[in-house]
Design a protein around this motif. Structure first.
Motif, short mmCIF file in Angstrom:
data_model
loop_
_atom_site.label_atom_id
_atom_site.label_comp_id
_atom_site.label_asym_id
_atom_site.label_seq_id
_atom_site.Cartn_x
_atom_site.Cartn_y
_atom_site.Cartn_z
N GLU A 157 6.17 8.73 -7.11
CA GLU A 157 7.06 8.73 -5.95
C GLU A 157 6.46 7.93 -4.79
O GLU A 157 7.18 7.25 -4.06
CB GLU A 157 7.35 10.17 -5.50
N SER A 158 5.13 8.02 -4.61
CA SER A 158 4.50 7.25 -3.52
C SER A 158 4.52 5.76 -3.81
O SER A 158 4.67 4.94 -2.90
CB SER A 158 3.06 7.73 -3.31
N ALA B 31 5.75 12.64 2.65
CA ALA B 31 6.62 12.45 3.80
C ALA B 31 6.70 10.96 4.13
O ALA B 31 5.71 10.23 3.99
CB ALA B 31 6.11 13.23 5.01
N ILE B 32 7.86 10.53 4.58
CA ILE B 32 8.07 9.14 4.97
C ILE B 32 8.46 9.12 6.44
O ILE B 32 9.55 9.54 6.83
CB ILE B 32 9.19 8.48 4.11
N SER C 188 6.35 2.71 -1.62
CA SER C 188 5.68 1.49 -1.15
C SER C 188 6.50 0.24 -1.44
O SER C 188 6.31 -0.80 -0.80
CB SER C 188 4.30 1.36 -1.81
N ALA C 189 7.42 0.33 -2.40
CA ALA C 189 8.24 -0.82 -2.78
C ALA C 189 9.49 -0.96 -1.94
O ALA C 189 10.19 -1.97 -2.03
CB ALA C 189 8.62 -0.72 -4.26
N VAL D 197 0.87 -1.18 0.00
CA VAL D 197 0.00 0.00 0.00
C VAL D 197 0.91 1.23 0.00
O VAL D 197 1.91 1.26 0.72
CB VAL D 197 -0.92 0.01 1.24
N THR D 198 0.57 2.22 -0.81
CA THR D 198 1.37 3.45 -0.81
C THR D 198 1.27 4.11 0.57
O THR D 198 0.33 3.86 1.32
CB THR D 198 0.87 4.42 -1.90
N PRO D 199 2.25 4.94 0.93
CA PRO D 199 2.28 5.52 2.28
C PRO D 199 0.99 6.25 2.65
O PRO D 199 0.49 7.09 1.89
CB PRO D 199 3.46 6.49 2.21
#
Length: 387
Positions: free
Chosen positions: A290-291, A208-209, A295-296, A100-102
């Motif tokens: 980018e998202s 943001a991560i 996720s990867a 799932v993407t952030p």
């Protein structure tokens, strides 16, 4: 083969995410949405539309549908596009077998998605925000007391709505009595009143991560033009906001630059993808891509030293059919070419444009009449002066 599952309730936001995907890949996309996104079943952007009702918590159905897609497409990724989708995916993420993407934690989402809670958080962490009072029902608002606290004009708006719904800039008591107190249709129950910042709008979009800024774009809108600009103060505020909240995911922040001081004030945040997403795609920063990359990554903090930034370039919100300068992009094979084709050659996009034509024609006619009247008035003034 890659397959993207876009979950979302807002048609405008889901379409922007789909267009962002098509700019960098030919992978198929499935949309999980409600009646608002059902028209996308006619679109080449979407290979399949699965209808659900977000307000009835269809968790088991969604889990089954997503895991079945993943079984047939092992490289599938889930992309929650808006806040209802993020809340849904947060509940079921532990039962999904694919990335799932952030997305932010539920508590952080609720904090950033509510204008009053956002104001409280920013105040607690010394981030610039306008003076704001919680009102609740409009029956609780005493106009004279509010003017003493906030001055005139002041802004009245619901804390839990989006898209400028219910937002009123109160400039006089007469305006307040007509638009709010005497308006039976104004029935919002979670109102806030805010000091009006005299100045200009400026927005910041970000990924943001785990509290660290990974990518950002700063933009200002002027009519149909979105221009990307530099603003170190807004960037610093966004960096501090993400760090203090541990924010993980995408966010679009509305801010104002005070005319008299140049100081930047945070107004509100939208902790999700946004409708003007394709403007940054046009200028070279694709937040969807980018998202997906994030996720990867097993270690999503790895490699984040200097965030990607977009602080220059210009994009247009006007449909490409109405901009002859954009027609050449139809034959290009780069990101801009794919984005232009997705907005002009797609059956859904053409239908949407056709449906909007009467409104667009009305706007252009109005502008033409105003300019014509102004020109005649100026000519009359000059004529009178030389007589």
């Amino acid at each position: 083969m890659k397959h993207f599952i876009v979950v979302g309730k807002s048609e405008r936001v889901v379409v922007a995410v789909l267009q962002g995907i098509k700019c960098f890949t030919k992978a198929k996309c499935t949309v999980i949405g409600d009646h608002e996104t059902s028209k996308l079943s006619w679109s080449a952007l979407c290979s399949r539309h699965i209808p659900i009702q977000f307000d009835q918590a269809p968790d088991l159905e969604v889990i089954k549908a997503i895991n079945e897609i993943h079984k047939a497409n092992p490289e599938a990724v889930v992309i929650p596009a808006d806040c209802p989708a993020i809340r849904l995916v947060s509940r079921i993420q532990s039962q999904l077998h694919l990335p799932v993407t952030p997305i932010p934690e539920p508590e952080t989402l609720d904090q950033m998605d509510d204008k009053w809670k956002f104001h409280e958080f920013c105040s607690e962490h010394n981030l610039n925000v306008p003076t704001t009072c919680y009102v609740g029902s409009k029956a609780n608002l005493n106009f004279e007391e509010m003017v003493l606290k906030l001055g005139l004009p002041f802004v009245l708006k619901p804390s839990n709505e989006s898209g400028s719904l219910g937002v009123q800039v109160i400039r006089s008591k007469e305006h307040y009595l007509k638009a709010i107190e005497g308006n039976d249709a104004y029935r919002f129950n979670s109102l806030i009143a805010q000091h009006y910042i005299e100045g200009e709008d400026i927005d910041l979009s970000l990924l943001a991560i785990h509290g660290r800024l990974s990518a950002f774009a700063i933009q200002q809108a002027s009519g149909p033009r979105i221009k990307f600009v530099q603003n170190s103060e807004l960037q610093a505020l966004a960096t501090r906001l993400c760090a203090a909240s541990g924010f993980h995911g995408l966010m679009h922040i509305d801010a104002r630059i005070e005319k008299s001081t140049g100081k930047v004030f945070l107004i509100e945040s939208n902790p999700r993808f946004w409708a003007s997403l394709t403007a940054s795609v046009w200028c070279g920063l694709n937040f969807v891509e980018e998202s997906i990359k994030a996720s990867a990554c097993a270690d999503t903090n790895a490699g984040i030293c200097v965030p990607l930034s977009l602080v220059s370039g210009t994009a247009y919100t006007r449909h490409p059919i109405l901009r002859p300068a954009a027609w050449l992009s139809l034959v290009r094979f780069d990101q801009r070419g794919r984005l232009t084709r997705s907005a002009t050659l797609d059956l859904y996009s053409l239908g949407k444009f056709t449906a909007d034509l009467p409104v667009l024609a009305g706007r252009y006619l109005s502008k033409f009449l105003v300019r014509g009247f102004t020109a005649l008035r100026n000519a009359h003034t000059i004529f009178q002066a030389v007589r």
